[in-house]
Scaffold this motif. Structure first.
Motif, PDB file in Angstrom:
ATOM      1  N   THR A 524     -64.634  26.437  -7.183  1.00  0.00           N
ATOM      2  CA  THR A 524     -63.750  27.506  -7.665  1.00  0.00           C
ATOM      3  C   THR A 524     -64.267  28.086  -8.979  1.00  0.00           C
ATOM      4  N   LEU A 525     -64.687  27.206  -9.890  1.00  0.00           N
ATOM      5  CA  LEU A 525     -65.233  27.666 -11.171  1.00  0.00           C
ATOM      6  C   LEU A 525     -66.525  28.447 -10.974  1.00  0.00           C
ATOM      7  N   TYR A 526     -67.345  27.980 -10.051  1.00  0.00           N
ATOM      8  CA  TYR A 526     -68.592  28.698  -9.772  1.00  0.00           C
ATOM      9  C   TYR A 526     -68.296  30.127  -9.336  1.00  0.00           C
ATOM     10  N   ARG A 527     -67.383  30.292  -8.414  1.00  0.00           N
ATOM     11  CA  ARG A 527     -67.057  31.633  -7.939  1.00  0.00           C
ATOM     12  C   ARG A 527     -66.428  32.493  -9.035  1.00  0.00           C
ATOM     13  N   LYS A 528     -65.673  31.856  -9.899  1.00  0.00           N
ATOM     14  CA  LYS A 528     -64.960  32.598 -10.941  1.00  0.00           C
ATOM     15  C   LYS A 528     -65.881  33.010 -12.084  1.00  0.00           C
ATOM     16  N   GLU A 529     -66.839  32.147 -12.453  1.00  0.00           N
ATOM     17  CA  GLU A 529     -67.590  32.363 -13.687  1.00  0.00           C
ATOM     18  C   GLU A 529     -69.059  32.726 -13.481  1.00  0.00           C
ATOM     19  N   ARG A 530     -69.500  32.906 -12.255  1.00  0.00           N
ATOM     20  CA  ARG A 530     -70.885  33.322 -12.038  1.00  0.00           C
ATOM     21  C   ARG A 530     -71.072  34.760 -12.515  1.00  0.00           C
ATOM     22  N   LEU A 531     -72.295  35.109 -12.820  1.00  0.00           N
ATOM     23  CA  LEU A 531     -72.581  36.440 -13.349  1.00  0.00           C
ATOM     24  C   LEU A 531     -72.420  37.516 -12.289  1.00  0.00           C
ATOM     25  N   SER A 532     -72.737  37.161 -11.052  1.00  0.00           N
ATOM     26  CA  SER A 532     -72.577  38.100  -9.942  1.00  0.00           C
ATOM     27  C   SER A 532     -72.557  37.299  -8.653  1.00  0.00           C
ATOM     28  N   GLU A 533     -72.243  37.950  -7.549  1.00  0.00           N
ATOM     29  CA  GLU A 533     -72.230  37.263  -6.262  1.00  0.00           C
ATOM     30  C   GLU A 533     -73.622  36.814  -5.845  1.00  0.00           C
ATOM     31  N   LYS A 534     -74.645  37.372  -6.481  1.00  0.00           N
ATOM     32  CA  LYS A 534     -76.019  36.998  -6.149  1.00  0.00           C
ATOM     33  C   LYS A 534     -76.480  35.747  -6.897  1.00  0.00           C
ATOM     34  N   GLU A 535     -75.725  35.316  -7.902  1.00  0.00           N
ATOM     35  CA  GLU A 535     -76.124  34.122  -8.654  1.00  0.00           C
ATOM     36  C   GLU A 535     -75.807  32.875  -7.830  1.00  0.00           C
ATOM     37  N   SER A 536     -76.835  32.140  -7.446  1.00  0.00           N
ATOM     38  CA  SER A 536     -76.650  30.959  -6.605  1.00  0.00           C
ATOM     39  C   SER A 536     -76.014  29.828  -7.399  1.00  0.00           C
ATOM     40  N   PHE A 537     -75.495  28.854  -6.681  1.00  0.00           N
ATOM     41  CA  PHE A 537     -74.899  27.684  -7.330  1.00  0.00           C
ATOM     42  C   PHE A 537     -75.933  26.960  -8.182  1.00  0.00           C
ATOM     43  N   ARG A 538     -77.168  26.883  -7.687  1.00  0.00           N
ATOM     44  CA  ARG A 538     -78.228  26.213  -8.440  1.00  0.00           C
ATOM     45  C   ARG A 538     -78.518  26.957  -9.747  1.00  0.00           C
ATOM     46  N   THR A 539     -78.650  28.274  -9.653  1.00  0.00           N
ATOM     47  CA  THR A 539     -78.924  29.071 -10.848  1.00  0.00           C
ATOM     48  C   THR A 539     -77.762  28.989 -11.833  1.00  0.00           C
TER      49      THR A 539
END
Length: 590
Positions: A524-539
């Motif tokens: 949930t945090l990954y989806r909320k705080e990533r820079l864009s939808e293209k930013e992978s979980f690893r990145t």
């Protein structure tokens, strides 16, 4: 009466087995009798039975797990039916596919272990050297021969390696186990070559206008409590030199491996002790002492599998159910036009005897008998005609083998853990089940998180390969509020690629019962705080760092008072309070 019947069946199957298998199984039966008569030291018997693929089971006496090698994961319908027979007879009707393309069956009495060996030997399978300090099952990509990205098919080469080392005197009493993997497709590295004692990646070069087959050979990799990445031994080893190179590496391990400390006995510690350059020098010097080894399979370039002749299959355009999702996640196009591979997702690597027998019929009907086991604990059907995918889905659905999401987030890898393993601290399989269930309930789906892989081990030894997962867990225990509770250590950021093994970094230890909600919070945090939808979980992980996760997950490191919620202190699937009872010395290094 029952014992006599088993003896008769053993003899019946032995008559169908190769001569070498007949001899060693009869010798093993004699060892069993000596053991029960008190004429054989129990420790010596342990070493001998392990060499024949027969492990002890947690909190039992003279009851075993037996591991059956499936070289390259290559299975025939007849072999699948034999495995179904032994699983039904002993293993509560369930066989378990491992992370090294073998099958394990459980609850086999010592006196009847020869039956399992003989039943498997009759169809060309063996338990010999599936355990113990020897060259273990030789693995390879399950898509070798049909992969559009491959350099060449390595199936025959892997088979030659497996056959060469089986019963070979050079590999019978090594300091520690020795694992070999071959990969046909450098860009995919499905064999995880960088975590093996020998990892070989196919390459084709042009020499004087002719194709030269060879391998980039890596050596000295491994997981366990001290994971290490393999080094590049040689950038190009011609196929004609490959077996000689493998033997040289095994001989170096035999001669220089640490026989005083099993914890430091793997080949990776020889590399560490000598240094990369000195290690290479030792190997190449050893190779020069070995006579050339001629195996005609080493020159094979393309698969010898032929498109199957299928009759009486009526195409089904829309079989209903979850077919659309299954087709996206479980179907992979082959390089041969008009054919596909189909991944069969096995939850936790388990498949019932009934499913095995049904699948054997499906494999004969739809794909000419071509089937592989994968190190992801799944099965792969090959040579399925594209127009038959709908009918195949319906057939698999009838066997409850049409689960979608193979090799996706919900497809959690797990070792047996504390359910049966003497080294298991906590219930890895229980946690894996809970993770899938809770993720489904949370409806966490989507391409952005589908590629995230979760792997769980019940102890630090990494049989569940937690070190190379995006999200990895390994079992432990800790006292909370004065009561012992099962825990798992969280690792983040593991992965492999050709020549690369990045091991997950430790974040924190979490109580077993809090982990599913912690993982949901992570996604949930990954989806909320990533820079864009293209930013992978690893990145995203690399950007935010471990301290971010330590802070965000700290609330999940606690438990309520024991009196308020005693079940929170129990392991997943357990109905009694957690304890370390039943643990004992592991037999992998016995």
């Amino acid at each position: 009466m029952a014992d006599n019947l088993i003896e008769k069946r053993v003899e019946e199957y032995l008559r169908q087995a190769p001569d070498a298998s007949q001899e060693e199984i009869r010798q093993f039966r004699e060892l069993v009798e000596k053991y029960f008569l008190g004429e054989l030291d129990p420790n010596e018997f342990k070493a001998r039975r392990l060499h024949m693929g027969t492990y002890g089971i947690r909190a039992t006496q003279d009851i075993h797990m037996m591991r059956i090698k499936i070289p390259m994961g290559k299975l025939t319908p007849e072999q699948l039916e034999a495995l179904a027979d032994v699983a039904e007879k002993y293993s509560k009707g369930v066989g378990h596919i491992t992370t090294r393309q073998a099958m394990q069956v459980y609850w086999v009495p010592t006196r009847e272990s020869a039956y399992v060996m003989a039943r498997c030997a009759a169809v060309g399978l063996t338990t010999r050297e599936a355990c113990g300090n020897s060259v273990r099952n030789v693995t390879a990509s399950p898509f070798s021969g049909v992969d559009p990205a491959e350099a060449f098919d390595v199936t025959a080469h892997a088979a030659a390696v497996a056959r060469f080392f089986l019963r070979n005197e050079v590999s019978q009493k090594l300091p520690r186990k020795f694992k070999i993997a071959l990969e046909s497709s450098p860009d995919r590295d499905l064999a995880r070559t960088a975590i093996h004692d020998i990892g070989a990646v196919a390459e084709v070069r042009e020499v004087n206008g002719k194709k030269q087959l060879g391998f980039r050979v890596y050596a000295g990799g491994g997981l366990g409590a001290a994971p290490m990445q393999a080094i590049l031994l040689e950038p190009f080893t011609p196929v004609e030199e490959f077996l000689r190179t493998c033997e040289a590496l095994v001989r170096i391990h035999d001669r220089l491996g640490n026989r005083k400390s099993k914890a430091q006995a793997r080949l990776k510690f020889v590399v560490k002790k000598l240094g990369e350059d000195a290690f290479r020098k030792e190997v190449f010097s050893e190779r020069e002492k070995i006579r050339p080894i001629a195996y005609p399979e080493m020159t094979i370039f393309e698969t010898d599998e032929k498109p199957p002749k299928t009759e009486g299959i009526v195409p089904v355009v829309d079989p209903g159910g979850n077919f659309a999702r299954w087709k996206v996640t479980n179907v992979i196009s082959q390089k041969q036009t008009g054919f596909s591979c189909v991944a069969i997702r096995l939850r936790l690597g388990d498949i019932t005897s009934e499913q095995m027998r049904g699948l054997a019929k499906v494999v004969r009907k739809f794909c000419g008998g071509y089937l592989r086991a994968a190190i992801t604990q799944n099965l792969v059907l090959r040579w399925v005609r594209d127009e038959h995918l709908g009918a195949l889905y319906r057939a698999l659905e009838g066997l409850k083998l049409a689960e979608a999401d193979a090799e996706r987030l919900l497809d959690v890898t797990s070792c047996p853990g504390a359910e049966t393993c003497q080294l298991g601290i906590s219930a890895s399989r229980g946690l894996a089940r809970a993770l899938e269930q809770k993720l489904r309930e949370a409806k966490l789906y989507g391409e952005d998180i589908d590629a995230i892989r979760i792997k769980v081990s019940g102890c630090p030894n990494s049989c569940g390969q937690h070190h190379i997962a995006d999200i990895g867990f390994f079992g432990g225990a800790a006292k909370v509020n004065g009561h012992l509770a099962p825990h798992f250590n969280l690792l983040l950021g593991g992965r492999t690629a050709e020549g690369v093994a990045e091991f997950g970094k430790p974040v924190l230890k979490l109580p077993a019962r809090r982990i599913p909600e912690a993982v949901i919070q992570m996604l949930t945090l990954y989806r909320k705080e990533r820079l864009s939808e293209k930013e992978s979980f690893r990145t995203f992980n690399e950007r935010v760092g471990l301290e971010f996760w330590k802070e965000k997950l700290q609330p999940f490191a606690t438990l309520p008072d024991f009196e308020q919620s005693p079940e929170a202190y129990r392991d997943w699937g357990a109905e009694t309070d957690f304890s370390l009872a039943g643990m004992g010395p592991g037999e992998c290094a016995a």
